[in-house]
Scaffold this active site. Structure first.
Site, PDB file in Angstrom:
ATOM      1  NE  ARG A 109      27.459  32.553 -12.923  1.00 31.77           N
ATOM      2  CZ  ARG A 109      28.707  32.997 -12.904  1.00 31.77           C
ATOM      3  NH1 ARG A 109      29.730  32.163 -12.989  1.00 31.77           N
ATOM      4  NH2 ARG A 109      28.964  34.282 -12.841  1.00 31.77           N
ATOM      5  CB  THR A 410      36.955  30.735 -15.176  1.00 35.50           C
ATOM      6  OG1 THR A 410      36.416  31.685 -14.279  1.00 35.50           O
ATOM      7  CG2 THR A 410      35.866  30.001 -15.874  1.00 35.50           C
ATOM      8  CB  THR A 428      34.187  29.725 -12.923  1.00 31.66           C
ATOM      9  OG1 THR A 428      34.872  30.800 -12.298  1.00 31.66           O
ATOM     10  CG2 THR A 428      32.695  29.886 -12.691  1.00 31.66           C
ATOM     11  CG  LEU A 429      36.816  27.361  -7.681  1.00 29.22           C
ATOM     12  CD1 LEU A 429      38.187  27.053  -7.104  1.00 29.22           C
ATOM     13  CD2 LEU A 429      35.728  26.927  -6.710  1.00 29.22           C
ATOM     14  CB  SER A 481      28.565  33.878 -16.182  1.00 29.30           C
ATOM     15  OG  SER A 481      29.746  33.300 -16.654  1.00 29.30           O
ATOM     16  CB  SER A 482      32.289  36.921 -18.927  1.00 31.25           C
ATOM     17  OG  SER A 482      31.968  38.160 -18.369  1.00 31.25           O
ATOM     18  N   GLY A 502      38.935  33.653 -17.827  1.00 31.08           N
ATOM     19  CA  GLY A 502      39.477  35.006 -17.959  1.00 31.08           C
ATOM     20  C   GLY A 502      38.522  36.111 -17.545  1.00 31.08           C
TER      21      GLY A 502
HETATM   22  N1  GLY Z   1      33.420  34.130 -12.799  1.00 30.00           N
HETATM   23  C1  GLY Z   1      33.654  34.543 -14.107  1.00 30.00           C
HETATM   24  C2  GLY Z   1      32.433  34.501 -14.948  1.00 30.00           C
HETATM   25  O1  GLY Z   1      31.570  33.688 -14.723  1.00 30.00           O
HETATM   26  O2  GLY Z   1      32.316  35.301 -15.840  1.00 30.00           O
END
Ligand code: GLY
Length: 599
Positions: A109, A410, A428-429, A481-482, A502
């Protein structure tokens, strides 16, 4: 073939009576499950968001590479063919389970730069300054992807590093044929770069003052550096060559981690930051470290669910929801029936309320994972649901008394190799094309992951998610983050690999892919293609994809007090399911250009 699981005529009877029960009513109104055909292979399978990335993953496997080699190759390939989300300028979470049962969770991350401060996106009045955490140089966290891939390969790779990075270098140098979706995405995006190189330049109004958009045209007639096509919009079938990105990837191929975090690439990135008033420094790059975390385990209907711990909120939330839902007979209630939707929504509402309060980077404060995953706790949370009425979110707060603190773009890929090693990786960006900043001369996009922090307690971010102290900005901290990579086993054998992009919807989309497979008997392609629903506590709405609910079900849910919000499709879910006998079934989300390939 479409199938109606239960007679429609009985639906109305079910909306208004009786007490809560774990067993569904005998009959209810279910949405027909659409048919879809999965890809089935004998030995190995890659599902990713782009056919070229899946192809490269398979080629690495066929050359004798393992799932981890293939993951590195797919990650770098996605950085070329999927600029909207694939990246070297972002970060991610990779979960693996080896054929020998060994497992691990690699956290690459992004982190907040050392100069980041808690209130850096607030004005003097304490209000959030629009766009500052989402657009331009200040929105970027310190990228983690290259360090993550280097670490993965060092620990688990089999083929030489150069061999697994080379396909992405070739792709960038030779060029990529744009799909319709990618062409449309590039055309609607205003990219930012401060480059002043040989050639023409055009002024471009952006959030970052003084920023100019590079317009130097390369030998192909395409902009070398900014993904911007001069003269006419990008068309599907156009070839885009990434000259600078090819050079950057070559440095990564030749020098490994150092090829990104030091030397020329680091110079280019920090020069870009200085020109665009960003705060990432060479020291930030040098200090960046990926981390091995201990994966989380939970159980659902006889399966062991392996998933990602904080700083992902997704693993905790997924396991909480599965605990909350296991007592209910979702299959008997019927897919997207009023009763099943009711139970699932009430679980989601409660879990997202906990998320907003308790989840954050565990390296910066205590996250009460153990308490949140205790069965009596989640049982008690569901005990407050009303049998046939929505519980307004205003009446649902986070569970009390824990010692707390606190993409929409993502992308996800799954790989299972011929030995049975499995990788589930979400990377992800953050937003589409991240911060929109292209590092001049290096040809890659920077993330806007800083928006995943809570800029101000209670003020929603771009996903409508609220957060508190646990997810406040601090130097070196990872933003919550999700992302929810997950791997399910049954009797210690690999069963399901799943994940999706998403933003805030990631957790509920992964949940639904699991429920679709385990509770509703869908194959891998049906599980990813089926229209979805989403509730995240605040705003108090069920997002509804077209075709997800029958009109009569919508009426029933409204009568129970739910607010329905029709919404354009979201998520790009990828699933690999192990069939009896060991063949592999791939589901690649038809909402994108996603592709399952294997042998
Ligand atoms: N950027 C989306 C996440 O990490 O949840």
């Amino acid at each position: 073939m479409k199938r109606y699981l239960y007679p429609l005529a009985l639906a109305a009877l079910l909306s208004c009576t009786s007490t809560p029960h774990a067993t569904a009513p005998v009959a209810t109104l279910a949405t027909p499950i659409p048919t879809a055909t999965p890809v089935v292979t004998a030995k190995a399978l890659v599902t990713s968001a782009h056919p070229e990335a899946s192809r490269i993953g398979v080629e690495i496997l066929q050359k004798g590479g393992n799932a981890y080699d293939a993951a590195v190759a797919v990650q770098f390939a996605l950085a070329v063919v999927l600029p909207v989300a694939g990246n070297i300028g972002g970060g991610g979470f990779l979960l693996y389970r080896g054929a020998d049962g060994q497992e691990g969770a690699l956290d690459f991350r992004e982190t907040a730069p050392a100069a980041a401060t808690r209130d850096m996106y607030l004005d003097k009045q304490g209000n959030v300054i629009p766009d500052l955490s989402t657009l331009g140089h200040l929105a970027a966290g310190v990228p983690g992807t290259v360090a993550g891939m280097w670490e993965l390969h060092k620990k688990l790779g089999k083929l030489p590093w150069k061999e697994v990075v080379q396909p992405a270098v070739d792709l960038a140098a030779k060029g990529v044929v744009l799909t319709e979706k990618e062409a449309a995405g590039l055309n609607r995006t205003k990219f930012i770069t401060t480059a002043v190189t040989a050639g023409q330049h055009m002024e471009h109004s952006q959030a970052t003052p003084g920023v100019r958009m590079e317009a130097a045209v390369n030998e192909m007639g395409f902009l070398p550096n900014s993904y911007v096509r001069e003269g006419r919009p990008w068309q599907p079938g156009d070839t885009i060559r990434h000259r600078y990105l090819a050079s950057t990837l070559s440095r990564i191929r030749d020098e490994g981690r150092t090829g990104f975090y030091a030397g020329t690439t680091a110079d280019l990135l920090t020069q870009e930051m200085q020109r665009g008033h960003g705060i990432i420094t060479k020291q930030d790059l040098q200090n960046y470290q990926p981390k091995w975390r201990t994966p989380l385990h939970g159980q659902y209907r006889g399966y062991d669910v392996l998933t990602f711990p904080p700083p992902s909120s997704g693993g905790v939330a997924l396991l909480q929801m599965l605990q909350m839902l296991e007592p209910y007979d979702l299959g008997r209630a019927g897919w997207h029936s009023p009763q099943a939707t009711h139970w699932i929504t009430e679980a989601q509402r409660r879990v997202y309320a906990d998320r907003a309060t308790y989840l954050g980077d565990p390296d910066f404060g205590h996250v009460p994972v153990k308490q949140l995953l205790e069965k009596p706790y989640n049982k008690q949370r569901m005990a407050t649901t009303l049998p046939y009425r929505a519980t307004p979110s205003s009446q649902v707060t986070a569970g009390p008394n824990f010692p707390s603190y606190e993409s929409d773009q993502t992308t996800h890929y799954n790989i299972v190799d011929a030995q049975g090693n499995a990788v589930s990786c979400t990377t992800t960006l953050n937003g589409a094309y991240g911060s929109k900043v292209v590092v001049a001369g290096a040809g890659f996009l920077l993330n806007n992951e800083m928006d995943d922090f809570s800029s101000k307690p209670g003020t929603p971010n771009s996903y409508g998610l609220v957060g508190g102290a646990a997810n406040a900005i601090a130097p070196g901290k990872r933003m919550l983050s999700s992302m929810t990579p997950a791997i399910l086993t049954k009797n210690k054998k690999l069963a399901l690999v799943v994940g999706t992009p998403g933003g805030s919807t990631i957790i509920t989309s992964v949940l639904q892919a699991i429920l679709n497979t385990l509770d509703y008997g869908m194959n891998a392609q049906q599980a990813v293609a089926a229209p979805r629903l989403h509730h995240q506590w605040l705003p108090d709405l069920i997002d509804v994809e077209a075709g997800a609910l029958l009109p009569a079900t919508q009426d029933t849910l409204r009568a129970r007090g739910y607010k329905l919000n029709p919404r354009a499709p979201w998520g790009r879910v990828e699933v690999i399911r192990v069939l009896p006998g060991g063949r592999l079934e791939g589901g690649a989300d038809p909402r994108g250009d996603d592709s399952s390939q294997g042998y």
